[in-house]
Design an enzyme around this catalytic site. Sequence first.
Site, mmCIF file in Angstrom:
data_model
loop_
_atom_site.group_PDB
_atom_site.id
_atom_site.type_symbol
_atom_site.label_atom_id
_atom_site.label_comp_id
_atom_site.label_asym_id
_atom_site.label_seq_id
_atom_site.Cartn_x
_atom_site.Cartn_y
_atom_site.Cartn_z
ATOM 1 N N HIS A 409 0.690 -1.288 -0.086
ATOM 2 C CA HIS A 409 0.012 0.110 0.072
ATOM 3 C C HIS A 409 0.889 1.244 -0.050
ATOM 4 C CE1 HIS A 409 -3.706 -2.396 1.087
ATOM 5 N NE2 HIS A 409 -4.051 -1.641 0.228
ATOM 6 N N ARG A 498 28.663 1.980 -21.307
ATOM 7 C CA ARG A 498 29.870 1.360 -20.611
ATOM 8 C C ARG A 498 29.707 0.185 -19.826
ATOM 9 N NH1 ARG A 498 30.785 7.385 -20.329
ATOM 10 N NH2 ARG A 498 32.858 7.663 -21.353
ATOM 11 N N ARG A 546 29.751 -1.224 -25.323
ATOM 12 C CA ARG A 546 31.018 -1.243 -25.259
ATOM 13 C C ARG A 546 31.580 -2.277 -24.200
ATOM 14 N NH1 ARG A 546 34.514 3.691 -23.589
ATOM 15 N NH2 ARG A 546 34.432 3.006 -21.656
ATOM 16 N N GLY A 667 36.024 8.552 -29.396
ATOM 17 C CA GLY A 667 36.171 8.645 -27.867
ATOM 18 C C GLY A 667 37.046 10.135 -27.828
ATOM 19 N N SER A 668 36.422 11.114 -27.829
ATOM 20 C CA SER A 668 37.268 12.341 -27.737
ATOM 21 C C SER A 668 37.863 12.447 -26.500
ATOM 22 C CB SER A 668 35.883 13.377 -28.230
ATOM 23 O OG SER A 668 35.210 13.395 -27.065
ATOM 24 N N ASN A 669 37.636 12.070 -25.512
ATOM 25 C CA ASN A 669 38.490 11.852 -24.269
ATOM 26 C C ASN A 669 39.445 11.375 -24.530
ATOM 27 O OD1 ASN A 669 35.863 12.673 -23.281
ATOM 28 N ND2 ASN A 669 35.393 10.857 -22.244
ATOM 29 N N CYS A 717 31.086 9.335 -29.258
ATOM 30 C CA CYS A 717 30.590 9.128 -27.861
ATOM 31 C C CYS A 717 31.833 9.600 -26.621
ATOM 32 C CB CYS A 717 30.303 7.642 -27.666
ATOM 33 S SG CYS A 717 31.552 6.668 -27.749
HETATM 34 C C1 PEP Z 1 36.289 8.529 -24.685
HETATM 35 O O1 PEP Z 1 37.455 8.194 -24.398
HETATM 36 O O2 PEP Z 1 36.044 9.535 -25.193
HETATM 37 C C2 PEP Z 1 35.550 7.585 -24.263
HETATM 38 C C3 PEP Z 1 34.146 7.632 -24.490
HETATM 39 O O3 PEP Z 1 35.668 6.506 -23.566
HETATM 40 P P1 PEP Z 1 36.162 6.616 -21.769
HETATM 41 O O4 PEP Z 1 35.733 7.913 -21.377
HETATM 42 O O5 PEP Z 1 35.421 5.645 -21.256
HETATM 43 O O6 PEP Z 1 37.432 6.399 -21.815
HETATM 44 MG MG MG Z 2 37.992 5.944 -24.034
#
Ligand code: PEP
Ligand code: MG
Length: 757
Positions: A409, A498, A546, A667-669, A717
Amino acid sequence: MGTDTEYVRWLESLDSTDVAAVGGKSANLGVLAGLDVPVLPGFSTTATAYDHFLEESGDRSKLEELLRDLDPEDIADLQQRGAQIRHRLRDASMPPELEESLVGAYEELADRLGVTEPAVAVRSSATAEDLPTASFAGQQETILNVSGESELIEAVRDCYASLFTDRAIAYRERQGFNHFDVKLACAVQKMGRADLASSGVLFTLDPDTGFENVTVIEATYGLGELVVQGEVDPDRYVVFEPTNGILEKTLGEKARRMVRRDGGTAVERVPTEERTRYTLSDEQIRTLSTYATQIEDHFDRPMDVEWLLDGELEELFIVQARPETVHGATDENVVRTYRLEECGEELLEGVSIGNAIGAGRTRILDDLREMDRLAEGDVLVTEMTDPDWVPVMKRASAIVTERGGKTSHAAIVSRELGVPAIVGTDRATKELRDGDEITVDCTRETGRVYGGRLDFTIDEQTLGDVPETSTDVLLILGDPDQAFSLANLPVDGVGLAREEFIVTSHIGSHPLELIARGEEETFVDALQTGIAKIAAAFYPNRVIVRLSDFKTNEYRNLEGGWKYEPDEDNPMIGWRGAARYYDEDFRDAFRLECDALRRVREDVGLDNIIVMVPFCRTPAEGKQVLEVMDEFGLPRDELNVYVMAELPSNIVLADRFAKIFDGFSIGSNDLTQLTLGVDRNSERLASLFDENDDAITRSIHSLIEDAHRHERPVGICGDAPSTIPGYTEFLLEAGIDSISVSPDVAVETILTVAELE
Ligand code: PEP
Ligand code: MG
């Protein structure tokens, strides 16, 4: 077909036009009997029968007098008047014509079943119950295991009296229903042998988030009353309706069960050995889900259904169906995302209801008589609520109970009221202090109570006329707990799920450690469930999953991780991504990942998954990974496999990677980190970490050109488009095919893309 009279109608003669004649519950049972779902045989008394009883035996004018000028908030007065009314009704004799009809129908049922004095369930069916927007579950009596004519008559009279419980009277007053406009019928049905097997409830949507493509089943041993009342922790099964695949199975404690005893019921302990088993087989779960879908299709709205498994016949039966009133009745075009902005001391945990956060002063109420102590905006803390508590619950900013599950409830009402609640905390009234400020966080699957009034934000996204875009906008989403509530976002799928997120939040142990302990199934099962929930939420749109990309230092933080992971100087460029999957020291763990993915595709039927390989240094490595995947049940020709473009080598050799993989996601990071040689975790170098640097933008241009020459799509991404103003514009100009962003900026990004296109 049985013989209908003015006072008794057989279920199979009823349909949805009979609500006024036999109440919502009986009419719905009639509708169910006409569908292709199994319903237990029986009949219903009519509203005319009830009126006749009141006129002949109940002295209606006396009842009217007792209800005049009632103030439902004056509890003492309400209790006194309610008791008098019920007393009168229980003592009244049944008019002879009515008794004759009832007994006649009961004998006919006995003939049909080929037994004398069959056990029946007598359920109240009110003419104003079960209507959309006005359902508060369990208002009137249900009497189980009734055998014999005089017992049946007594049960019917008890049901009549239950229309005048204190809470029913108060509820009608507050909703503005006239007390005599609501009439009571009784559905009388053969008792299924759930006492020998199991029973429960189900929703044809996820009751927490309103996500419609699933059926959520709760199951426990014995009769279903304990689940309905939230008295037992049931098994919980989530089925994906489009494929009828099982998304999630959660084992409940099921400590007690209700069984038949001495012409009534009793509650007994469930032996430990039975508790650790699921109550239903996978096949039974799927069968139940197909019944649920038929019912939902017929009523054309989300439904709330009670069911049982007959242990004698080994057959499932639908016992009741009514509209689900929380999400079914509203047109939700606003996505509200609550986010806790501060950390606090965690005081308690429990089952979280809804997706909101509430904060306020704690009010521990042991008894409803103390209700005046709770002021508007306080947090209600109590052992368990029932419908009497609704007025108090309405004033609360959040609710914390000790007992109850997702369909108790407290849970149902909290959802209907839109008040966040944590149920089943076990010890809230002891652990929390009356008058203290607390914060109740229901944004995760586990609800948490924190000390103090913590800061939180509410982000509102209004959906509706969001334009179509030719460049796809996808989500970055790795948290399965959030998937269903985000499923309504008008995105084209998920661009990055991820796996690490699922492992950390739902597993917590290193896969090799689990293998060593013989518990690899724990890993596969949890990973499968996590992936499947995300894939289901956005089905049939694509969901890019991924493969694991933990670094060694992160793996070491998982339980047992230190035994299997080297201590590296530079984990960011160490043993991560593709390099692990074919490595003898990790292959076994990778097999578990492949297994989970294979099951999501084969067993759950989610073919909208694209697998993505992270951190793939060379084309040769890419080929090796694909071979291992093939070996582990993921054949190359049956699956789309993308590679992340996050190393300079991915850009320089894009033409070669294009021959191996079906697509790229930037993966721009990592690409920025590795192209500019800037540690992405370094605060000191933060100003040099720039995704707008020519080295990066040129790399992206070059990748898109090469990939498109090989007819391979390119998405992104990394975080850049979620966080950097103007990045989306650059990406569109560069000719990107899809952009993935975090949920909070999804709608905004769609609008930007539409404008630029
Ligand atoms: C990236 O490297 O941009 C990415 C999306 O992967 P992660 O941030 O998980 O390394
Ligand atoms: Mg990465």
